[in-house]
Scaffold this motif. Structure first.
Motif, PDB file in Angstrom:
ATOM      1  N   ALA A  62     -18.056  -4.903  -9.464  1.00 63.78           N
ATOM      2  CA  ALA A  62     -19.448  -4.578  -9.808  1.00 63.78           C
ATOM      3  C   ALA A  62     -19.547  -3.331 -10.674  1.00 63.78           C
ATOM      4  CB  ALA A  62     -20.268  -4.396  -8.525  1.00 63.78           C
ATOM      5  N   SER A  63     -18.529  -2.470 -10.589  1.00 61.27           N
ATOM      6  CA  SER A  63     -18.516  -1.243 -11.405  1.00 61.27           C
ATOM      7  C   SER A  63     -17.890  -1.474 -12.776  1.00 61.27           C
ATOM      8  CB  SER A  63     -17.743  -0.146 -10.673  1.00 61.27           C
ATOM      9  OG  SER A  63     -18.374   0.172  -9.441  1.00 61.27           O
ATOM     10  N   GLY A  64     -17.533  -2.707 -13.063  1.00 59.17           N
ATOM     11  CA  GLY A  64     -16.918  -3.023 -14.359  1.00 59.17           C
ATOM     12  C   GLY A  64     -15.409  -2.984 -14.321  1.00 59.17           C
ATOM     13  N   GLY A  65     -14.820  -2.766 -13.155  1.00 58.45           N
ATOM     14  CA  GLY A  65     -13.369  -2.704 -13.016  1.00 58.45           C
ATOM     15  C   GLY A  65     -12.947  -1.470 -12.262  1.00 58.45           C
ATOM     16  N   GLY A  66     -11.727  -1.477 -11.756  1.00 60.72           N
ATOM     17  CA  GLY A  66     -11.240  -0.323 -11.017  1.00 60.72           C
ATOM     18  C   GLY A  66     -10.010  -0.657 -10.215  1.00 60.72           C
ATOM     19  N   THR A  67      -9.650   0.247  -9.323  1.00 66.43           N
ATOM     20  CA  THR A  67      -8.445   0.104  -8.506  1.00 66.43           C
ATOM     21  C   THR A  67      -8.804   0.194  -7.034  1.00 66.43           C
ATOM     22  OG1 THR A  67      -6.979   1.016 -10.201  1.00 66.43           O
ATOM     23  CG2 THR A  67      -6.212   1.121  -7.930  1.00 66.43           C
ATOM     24  N   VAL A  68      -8.307  -0.753  -6.260  1.00 64.21           N
ATOM     25  CA  VAL A  68      -8.423  -0.702  -4.809  1.00 64.21           C
ATOM     26  C   VAL A  68      -7.069  -0.265  -4.279  1.00 64.21           C
ATOM     27  CG1 VAL A  68      -8.833  -2.014  -2.699  1.00 64.21           C
ATOM     28  CG2 VAL A  68     -10.206  -2.475  -4.747  1.00 64.21           C
ATOM     29  N   TYR A  69      -7.052   0.900  -3.639  1.00 65.70           N
ATOM     30  CA  TYR A  69      -5.801   1.542  -3.215  1.00 65.70           C
ATOM     31  C   TYR A  69      -5.643   1.480  -1.706  1.00 65.70           C
ATOM     32  CZ  TYR A  69      -2.384   5.256  -2.418  1.00 65.70           C
ATOM     33  OH  TYR A  69      -1.293   5.982  -2.000  1.00 65.70           O
ATOM     34  N   LEU A  70      -4.496   0.985  -1.268  1.00 69.84           N
ATOM     35  CA  LEU A  70      -4.183   0.940   0.157  1.00 69.84           C
ATOM     36  C   LEU A  70      -3.100   1.969   0.446  1.00 69.84           C
ATOM     37  CD1 LEU A  70      -5.540  -1.878  -0.365  1.00 69.84           C
ATOM     38  CD2 LEU A  70      -4.074  -2.770   1.452  1.00 69.84           C
ATOM     39  N   PRO A  71      -3.436   3.079   1.105  1.00 71.55           N
ATOM     40  CA  PRO A  71      -2.420   4.061   1.496  1.00 71.55           C
ATOM     41  C   PRO A  71      -1.522   3.501   2.604  1.00 71.55           C
ATOM     42  CG  PRO A  71      -4.629   5.003   1.526  1.00 71.55           C
ATOM     43  CD  PRO A  71      -4.783   3.530   1.436  1.00 71.55           C
ATOM     44  N   ALA A  72      -0.568   4.309   3.047  1.00 74.85           N
ATOM     45  CA  ALA A  72       0.380   3.898   4.077  1.00 74.85           C
ATOM     46  C   ALA A  72      -0.351   3.394   5.315  1.00 74.85           C
ATOM     47  CB  ALA A  72       1.293   5.060   4.434  1.00 74.85           C
ATOM     48  N   GLY A  73       0.136   2.290   5.861  1.00 75.68           N
ATOM     49  CA  GLY A  73      -0.470   1.677   7.037  1.00 75.68           C
ATOM     50  C   GLY A  73      -0.337   0.167   6.964  1.00 75.68           C
ATOM     51  N   ARG A  74      -0.749  -0.512   8.024  1.00 76.12           N
ATOM     52  CA  ARG A  74      -0.691  -1.962   8.094  1.00 76.12           C
ATOM     53  C   ARG A  74      -2.088  -2.541   7.964  1.00 76.12           C
ATOM     54  NH1 ARG A  74       3.694  -4.596  10.120  1.00 76.12           N
ATOM     55  NH2 ARG A  74       2.419  -6.128  11.243  1.00 76.12           N
ATOM     56  N   TYR A  75      -2.224  -3.590   7.173  1.00 70.35           N
ATOM     57  CA  TYR A  75      -3.496  -4.237   6.911  1.00 70.35           C
ATOM     58  C   TYR A  75      -3.303  -5.736   7.108  1.00 70.35           C
ATOM     59  CZ  TYR A  75      -3.979   0.202   4.454  1.00 70.35           C
ATOM     60  OH  TYR A  75      -3.985   1.530   4.138  1.00 70.35           O
ATOM     61  N   ILE A  76      -4.015  -6.323   8.040  1.00 68.58           N
ATOM     62  CA  ILE A  76      -3.900  -7.751   8.314  1.00 68.58           C
ATOM     63  C   ILE A  76      -5.001  -8.464   7.537  1.00 68.58           C
ATOM     64  CG2 ILE A  76      -3.952  -9.537  10.086  1.00 68.58           C
ATOM     65  CD1 ILE A  76      -3.085  -7.396  12.096  1.00 68.58           C
ATOM     66  N   SER A  77      -4.602  -9.471   6.764  1.00 68.42           N
ATOM     67  CA  SER A  77      -5.588 -10.077   5.880  1.00 68.42           C
ATOM     68  C   SER A  77      -5.333 -11.561   5.663  1.00 68.42           C
ATOM     69  CB  SER A  77      -5.575  -9.360   4.522  1.00 68.42           C
ATOM     70  OG  SER A  77      -6.564  -9.888   3.657  1.00 68.42           O
ATOM     71  N   GLY A  78      -6.441 -12.269   5.429  1.00 68.61           N
ATOM     72  CA  GLY A  78      -6.403 -13.622   4.906  1.00 68.61           C
ATOM     73  C   GLY A  78      -6.648 -13.584   3.422  1.00 68.61           C
ATOM     74  N   THR A  79      -7.206 -14.639   2.874  1.00 66.27           N
ATOM     75  CA  THR A  79      -7.382 -14.741   1.426  1.00 66.27           C
ATOM     76  C   THR A  79      -8.206 -13.596   0.855  1.00 66.27           C
ATOM     77  OG1 THR A  79      -7.214 -17.161   1.448  1.00 66.27           O
ATOM     78  CG2 THR A  79      -8.307 -16.153  -0.442  1.00 66.27           C
ATOM     79  N   LEU A  80      -7.663 -12.953  -0.171  1.00 72.85           N
ATOM     80  CA  LEU A  80      -8.365 -11.944  -0.961  1.00 72.85           C
ATOM     81  C   LEU A  80      -8.546 -12.492  -2.371  1.00 72.85           C
ATOM     82  CD1 LEU A  80      -6.331  -8.796   0.147  1.00 72.85           C
ATOM     83  CD2 LEU A  80      -8.619  -9.458   0.940  1.00 72.85           C
TER      84      LEU A  80
END
Length: 324
Positions: A62-80
């Protein structure tokens, strides 16, 4: 200074640095165990990290583009669902874990035409990271994607279709039940310094793709390491062309480099060089050598400076049968 304040200050400084470098806003996702969560902690009804990571991707879009940053840690996810001009950055120590809940993933696709290919080759919805019809998308960082599977058959880690200007760099993918990096109808693709460990299916599959560079990668798979295809999964016959593979280590219990499986289109301008082929589990590259690529007509195919470990030279490259 409290831990939460220190973390917020550190993330703020990092975002400002990155913003100045790439000109786009940075959105950070931090593990739930920390006191500061950006853009927000899980809501009570959210069982995995899928919704909040997707929200961050959509906010960047929505901002026209950018970066989604995941720092150290565990992230459980389905479809992104990736978006155009959005980078998913897995930081050092970050692990994106594929959810074991099938409802977390998109349903399988249904096609009104004969794809002339199997489910894994044709379907681009059952995957962890999905992109369709996008441009300028990136998946980068020193972090990992851990699929956690012990048998084949399941979602793909990365599935991109009809995308252009694609970058996948530095990440590690482990324990994938399906094709690790699946590309269909993509162009101007760079895969660099990617590590694939214990893949239960194909490592990297460019299908009906153009201008693809695969370099400095380590691919370890029970099935084929790198497979070029020109299937009918797009509903039309298209070529795979202008592909280079260089400076890679391909470790497999099947075929190191293959052209033609499930293919009806042609292969043109393919080059593989400076690669090491290594056997795995004593059963590597069991299919016979075939210089002519039968899955589509061959044009300008070049291979040079290849090294072989635990395998005879004539069992390294395989051309599969052409589809009608």
């Amino acid at each position: 200074m409290k831990q939460g304040q220190a973390m917020r200050r550190g993330l703020s400084s990092r975002r400002e640095l990155l913003k100045g470098a790439i000109g786009f806003p940075i959105l950070a996702i931090v593990p739930e165990i920390n006191t500061s969560i950006v853009p927000g902690a899980r809501l009570p009804i959210e069982q995995t990290d899928t919704p909040r990571i997707q929200r961050a991707i959509d906010q960047a879009d929505a901002s026209g583009g950018g970066t989604v940053y995941l720092p150290a840690g565990r992230y459980i996810s389905g479809t992104l669902r990736l978006r155009s001009r959005v980078t998913l950055w897995l930081g050092n120590g970050a692990t994106l874990v594929m959810s074991g809940d099938s409802t977390e993933f998109l349903p399988p696709e249904k096609f009104a035409y004969d794809t002339k290919a199997n489910f894994a080759t044709s379907n681009f919805h059952v995957a962890l990271i999905v992109g369709d019809g996008l441009e300028h998308v990136s998946i980068v960082g020193d972090g990992e994607i851990d699929c956690g599977y012990t048998r084949s058959g399941g979602p793909k880690p990365i599935a991109l279709r009809r995308c252009s200007n694609v970058l996948v760099r530095d990440i590690t993918i482990r324990n994938s039940p399906s094709y690790n990096i699946s590309l269909l109808g993509c162009e101007f693709v760079t895969l660099d310094n990617v590590t694939i460990r214990n893949g239960l299916s194909d490592g990297i599959d460019p299908d009906c793709c153009r201008h693809v560079r695969i370099s400095n990668c380590f691919v370890e798979s029970y099935d084929d390491a790198i497979v070029l295809k020109a299937s009918g999964a797009l509903g039309e016959r298209k070529a795979t062309e202008y592909v280079t593979v260089e400076n890679c280590i391909l470790r497999t219990a099947s075929v190191y480099f293959k052209c033609g499986t499930e293919s009806c289109g042609d292969f043109r301008h393919i080059a593989i060089s400076n690669c090491v082929f290594e056997g795995w589990h004593g059963d590597a590259a069991w299919k016979p050598w075939a210089r002519l690529l039968h899955g589509g007509r061959r044009g300008a195919f070049e291979y040079r400076r290849l090294q072989y470990r635990n395998e005879p030279r004539w069992n390294a490259i395989y051309g599969a049968a052409r589809q009608p």
